[in-house]
Design a protein around this motif. Structure first.
Motif, PDB file in Angstrom:
ATOM      1  N   ASN A  11       0.869  -1.175   0.000  1.00  0.00           N
ATOM      2  CA  ASN A  11       0.000   0.000   0.000  1.00  0.00           C
ATOM      3  C   ASN A  11       0.905   1.224   0.000  1.00  0.00           C
ATOM      4  OD1 ASN A  11      -3.072   0.420   0.314  1.00  0.00           O
ATOM      5  ND2 ASN A  11      -2.199   2.069   1.549  1.00  0.00           N
ATOM      6  N   SER A 105      -3.548  -3.154  -2.706  1.00  0.00           N
ATOM      7  CA  SER A 105      -4.715  -2.283  -2.819  1.00  0.00           C
ATOM      8  C   SER A 105      -4.584  -1.423  -4.077  1.00  0.00           C
ATOM      9  CB  SER A 105      -4.838  -1.375  -1.592  1.00  0.00           C
ATOM     10  OG  SER A 105      -3.907  -0.316  -1.697  1.00  0.00           O
ATOM     11  N   ASP A 107      -3.748   1.507  -4.387  1.00  0.00           N
ATOM     12  CA  ASP A 107      -2.943   2.666  -4.018  1.00  0.00           C
ATOM     13  C   ASP A 107      -1.484   2.357  -4.289  1.00  0.00           C
ATOM     14  OD1 ASP A 107      -2.001   5.039  -3.043  1.00  0.00           O
ATOM     15  OD2 ASP A 107      -2.197   4.475  -0.936  1.00  0.00           O
ATOM     16  N   GLN A 132     -10.028   0.071  -3.099  1.00  0.00           N
ATOM     17  CA  GLN A 132     -10.532   1.260  -2.415  1.00  0.00           C
ATOM     18  C   GLN A 132     -11.302   2.148  -3.394  1.00  0.00           C
ATOM     19  OE1 GLN A 132     -10.414   1.960   0.734  1.00  0.00           O
ATOM     20  NE2 GLN A 132      -8.922   0.526   1.574  1.00  0.00           N
TER      21      GLN A 132
END
Length: 390
Positions: A11, A105, A107, A132
């Motif tokens: 992340n 994720s 990100d 997300q």
């Protein structure tokens, strides 16, 4: 060559700079490290090794920080280059550690998850993909992406979704969009993001009359419309206060507004605790969001608004997931994204003509579901399966 790790957590945004997801993933890594070899791959904004040492955090976890070259206020082109650099870093660390399982994720989105998918195929690993937000659709709402590049990125992301052992996302609407778009047969788990910690926040007996906004003043938050509505309301003699905190491309517009009107305050970048206190101080919290993007993302500040005790004034269409979340949980009001309607709502709130007795100011059940403990428990349940632990 180091011993193969059991789990890699990827992340880009991490503790201590990112106090919600960053803190949650750090706690998750610390818990998992009690029984597994865990590594964390991130971008470093604030010398994480020194911060970990000073606060005695991260015991048993191997950290692989990569220098961050951008912030949320950086331009799109520079952020793409930064994401590409991080992608190379991720591939290098994965080849060095060869984890059996990877948590990744969005990100950053698309490219890094794609690297993880390639790695998993080559080294017979598995991965959990936490969306997300859904890209490139979310990006395309803000900045139209070249059609050919858009289709290519969307195909890549769909491929990553189909190859994942499990998918996690924030809302049922996003889960439906993921299934519809990718045709994946993997489990899609809905898990709300936790709220920022309210430890150290002093509850106020009498809240200030007005509105707070804490978070990114970016392209998706309808900041120009918000500024227009506030100007109309204050120019018409309104007296309620507006308090803003956070960075983003429209931060200068908020600063100019604060310089123009005494009822508007702009605090810039503040700590998570200060932001929580600011939200707790005011009667209302502003939650503006572009309608189209609610199919692909959900505002992260919403969880912290729940804990603040402030009523939420959502600025979006009534058919969006954000509007449904606000009304079904009796958290506040939804106003159509039109400057005149919003200015009129400010005036009605000042007059006291909007009924709030039916709204839920306790929110105890909702708070339990948005706690760090609940988030980490669900994350562990969906990532640390029996094959990995044994």
């Amino acid at each position: 060559m180091p011993r193969r790790s059991d789990l890699a957590i990827i992340n880009r945004s991490f503790w201590p700079v990112y106090p919600v997801i960053g803190e949650a993933l750090l706690r998750f890594a610390e818990n998992a490290a009690c029984q597994l070899r865990v590594s964390v791959i991130l971008q470093d904004h604030a010398d994480i090794r020194s911060a970990l040492s000073q606060q005695g955090r991260g015991k048993g976890v191997a950290f692989y920080p990569c220098k961050a070259w951008t912030t949320s206020a950086s331009g799109i082109a520079r952020r793409i280059v930064d994401a590409a650099f991080f992608m190379i870093w991720v591939m290098g660390v994965l080849l060095w550690n060869r984890p059996r399982k990877v948590y990744v994720s969005t990100d950053p989105p698309v490219l890094v998850p794609f690297i993880v998918m390639v790695y998993a195929k080559l080294f017979r690993a598995s991965y959990v993909y936490h969306l997300q937000d859904i890209h490139p659709e979310a990006t395309n709402v803000v900045v139209p992406v070249n059609r050919l590049i858009y289709r290519c990125l969307r195909w890549i992301d769909g491929l990553v979704m189909r190859q994942a052992s499990r998918l996690i996302t924030i809302t049922r609407e996003m889960a439906d969009e993921i299934c519809r778009r990718s045709g994946t047969h993997a489990d899609v788990v809905v898990l709300s993001n936790p709220a920022v910690s309210f430890e150290g926040v002093n509850p106020v007996s009498t809240k200030r009359r007005g509105f707070s906004f804490c978070g990114n003043a970016g392209r998706l938050q309808r900041i120009p419309l918000l500024v227009d509505a506030i100007e109309r309301y204050l120019d018409a003699g309104g007296s309620l206060e507006f308090a803003f905190a956070g960075g983003g491309v429209f931060a200068p517009a908020l600063e100019r507004l604060a310089n123009q009107y005494s009822q508007v305050h702009y605090y810039g970048l503040i700590s998570a605790t200060e932001a929580a206190q600011l939200n707790a101080n005011y009667e209302w919290a502003l939650l503006p969001i572009e309608d189209e993007v609610t199919r692909y993302a959900f505002p992260s500040k919403s969880s912290s608004y729940v804990f603040s005790g402030a009523f939420i004034l959502a600025v979006c269409g009534e058919q969006t997931s954000v509007a449904e979340w606000v009304t079904s949980n009796r958290l506040g009001l939804v106003v159509e994204p039109e400057a005149g309607a919003l200015a009129n709502t400010f005036a009605r709130i000042e007059e006291g003509s909007i009924e709030t007795d039916d709204l839920d100011s306790d929110r105890s059940e909702l708070k339990r579901g948005l706690s760090f403990e609940c988030f980490i428990e669900q994350l562990s349940h969906n990532i640390l399966d029996r094959n990995l632990v044994e």
